[in-house]
Motif scaffolding. Structure first.
Motif, mmCIF file in Angstrom:
data_model
loop_
_atom_site.group_PDB
_atom_site.id
_atom_site.type_symbol
_atom_site.label_atom_id
_atom_site.label_comp_id
_atom_site.label_asym_id
_atom_site.label_seq_id
_atom_site.Cartn_x
_atom_site.Cartn_y
_atom_site.Cartn_z
ATOM 1 N N ARG A 75 0.861 -1.182 0.000
ATOM 2 C CA ARG A 75 0.000 0.000 0.000
ATOM 3 C C ARG A 75 0.898 1.233 0.000
ATOM 4 N NH1 ARG A 75 -0.178 -2.048 5.051
ATOM 5 N NH2 ARG A 75 0.723 -0.708 6.660
ATOM 6 N N PRO A 112 0.851 5.307 -5.053
ATOM 7 C CA PRO A 112 -0.216 4.901 -5.971
ATOM 8 C C PRO A 112 0.269 5.054 -7.420
ATOM 9 C CG PRO A 112 -1.058 6.408 -4.303
ATOM 10 C CD PRO A 112 0.429 6.389 -4.149
ATOM 11 N N VAL A 128 -0.248 -0.549 -7.294
ATOM 12 C CA VAL A 128 -0.460 0.122 -6.004
ATOM 13 C C VAL A 128 -1.589 1.133 -6.181
ATOM 14 C CG1 VAL A 128 0.604 1.422 -4.116
ATOM 15 C CG2 VAL A 128 2.015 -0.147 -5.501
ATOM 16 N N THR A 129 -2.623 1.006 -5.334
ATOM 17 C CA THR A 129 -3.785 1.910 -5.412
ATOM 18 C C THR A 129 -3.761 2.825 -4.180
ATOM 19 O OG1 THR A 129 -5.150 0.342 -4.172
ATOM 20 C CG2 THR A 129 -5.147 0.111 -6.566
ATOM 21 N N SER A 157 -5.565 2.900 -1.674
ATOM 22 C CA SER A 157 -5.865 2.245 -0.400
ATOM 23 C C SER A 157 -5.140 0.912 -0.207
ATOM 24 C CB SER A 157 -7.379 2.018 -0.300
ATOM 25 O OG SER A 157 -7.797 1.224 -1.392
ATOM 26 N N GLY A 158 -4.395 0.446 -1.190
ATOM 27 C CA GLY A 158 -3.737 -0.853 -1.066
ATOM 28 C C GLY A 158 -3.158 -1.272 -2.393
ATOM 29 N N CYS A 159 -3.661 -2.375 -2.921
ATOM 30 C CA CYS A 159 -3.196 -2.764 -4.253
ATOM 31 C C CYS A 159 -4.228 -3.635 -4.940
ATOM 32 C CB CYS A 159 -1.863 -3.499 -4.167
ATOM 33 S SG CYS A 159 -1.970 -5.168 -3.513
#
Ligand code: ZN
Ligand code: ZN
Length: 363
Positions: free
Chosen positions: A266, A319, A345-346, A348-350
């Motif tokens: 993340r 991100p 990678v986003t 809030s996480g992945c």
């Protein structure tokens, strides 16, 4: 692709890196910055403007592809043409101008030649990896390209599964898959396909060989395609014949290590922490000393890009980074297992791309 804003961002960071100009010669960087996909090109970037140098073979292609730079067709090597343009220019002022080269990829002879030609008006030095740094974080269009490449790669796996049987040579399995990849529109493979069976599964980079697949044992299949310039990378390990308890346990350990690593991905997490998460699981299974490579790497226009997910890597995830998570364990002379997926990678996480078939498949 928004090449003009990539160039503008690079121009903006030159002064803080104490550079007046940057000569970009690493072709994936050239492509990233101006869109040129040919095999001979150099980009000279300064705060005043951007020039792209290529040779006569690429006149039409350069005109069709290059964005944000003035095109110069040269009769010599593009990097030399760029240097000659500087040697013949009026720089103005009395202070020396600083020209940065891409130190990681420019051979010493080339660097010496450039420095000699530009003395005394220019100081030539190795520049930080400014373009590689920018390339670490992908924009939505790039993520779309990688997503499609990974999807295509994932669709090829059933072909491998069907081809793998005792007696078939590893190169035949690789060949069938590569043919299918090309038929599906791939520009090529990201790297030489790895099909490593039996004892060879313990060879981390076991390129497909003439060896025949044995009647029993693991087969590590690591493969990737290039689609619209972007790479995919995926590893699945299957078992031919009935797996022993120890074989199943080995597979489950690697799978658990991969899940543990994915779970910590993340924004803000250091690359080394992701590596540590995979290694901790393998330590629990007493397999840590058989995990002999890093947990993953960035990918994009190249198959191996920053960041590296290895011990002590302090690079923080952001991100838009696209990385592989690929723990493995290899017991020399016996067997090996690796499972690899590409994750984005986003905020809030992945997100795992094409998250399929990671349970042990018995053939
Ligand atoms: Zn791989
Ligand atoms: Zn990989």
């Amino acid at each position: 692709m928004d090449h003009s804003s990539r160039l503008r961002r690079l121009q903006a960071v030159l002064p803080e890196n104490k550079l007046d100009l940057l000569l970009v010669t690493h072709l994936p960087n050239v492509r990233y910055l101006c869109g040129f996909t040919g095999s001979a090109g150099a980009l000279l970037v300064s705060d005043r403007g951007v020039s792209f140098f290529t040779d006569g073979r690429y006149i039409a292609q350069a005109r069709a592809e290059v964005c944000g730079a003035q095109i110069v067709i040269a009769r010599k090597a593009p990097f030399l043409a760029a240097v000659e343009s500087l040697a013949g220019s009026r720089t103005g002022g009395v202070s020396k101008k600083v020209l940065g080269l891409e130190g990681e990829t420019v051979p010493v002879v080339m660097r010496d030649r450039i420095a000699a030609r530009l003395r005394p008006r220019f100081k030539v030095r190795s520049a930080p990896q400014l373009v590689e740094r920018a390339r670490m974080v992908k924009d939505a269009e790039e993520i779309g390209c990688i997503r499609r490449a990974v999807e295509l790669g994932a669709r090829l796996f059933p072909i491998i599964r069907k081809k793998i049987r005792p007696g078939t040579r590893e190169v035949e399995v690789a060949g069938s898959m590569e043919y299918a990849a090309r038929c599906a529109g791939a520009e090529g493979m990201s790297f030489s396909t790895i099909i490593a069976s039996g004892q060879r599964s313990a060879v981390v980079h076991g390129r497909a060989s003439e060896a025949a697949i044995p009647r029993r044992g693991f087969v590590v299949c690591d493969f990737g395609v290039i689609l619209t310039g972007y790479c995919s990378d995926r590893t699945r390990t299957v078992h031919v014949g009935r797996p022993s308890r120890a074989a199943r346990q080995m597979y489950e350990a690697v799978r658990e290590a991969q899940q543990a690593a994915i779970a910590v991905v993340r924004p803000g997490v250091a690359a080394g922490e992701v590596d540590g998460a995979a290694r901790r699981v393998l330590r629990k299974w007493k397999l840590a000393r058989y995990f002999t490579h890093s947990t993953g790497h960035g990918l994009g226009l190249e198959i191996h890009e920053a960041p590296r997910l290895a011990a002590a890597q302090t690079q923080r995830l952001e991100p838009g980074m696209v990385i592989t998570i690929e723990p493995g364990a290899y017991i020399p002379g016996k067997w090996g297992v690796r499972i690899e997926d590409v994750v984005v990678v986003t905020p809030s996480g992945c997100e795992v791309l094409a998250p399929r078939d990671n349970e042990l498949i018995v053939i």
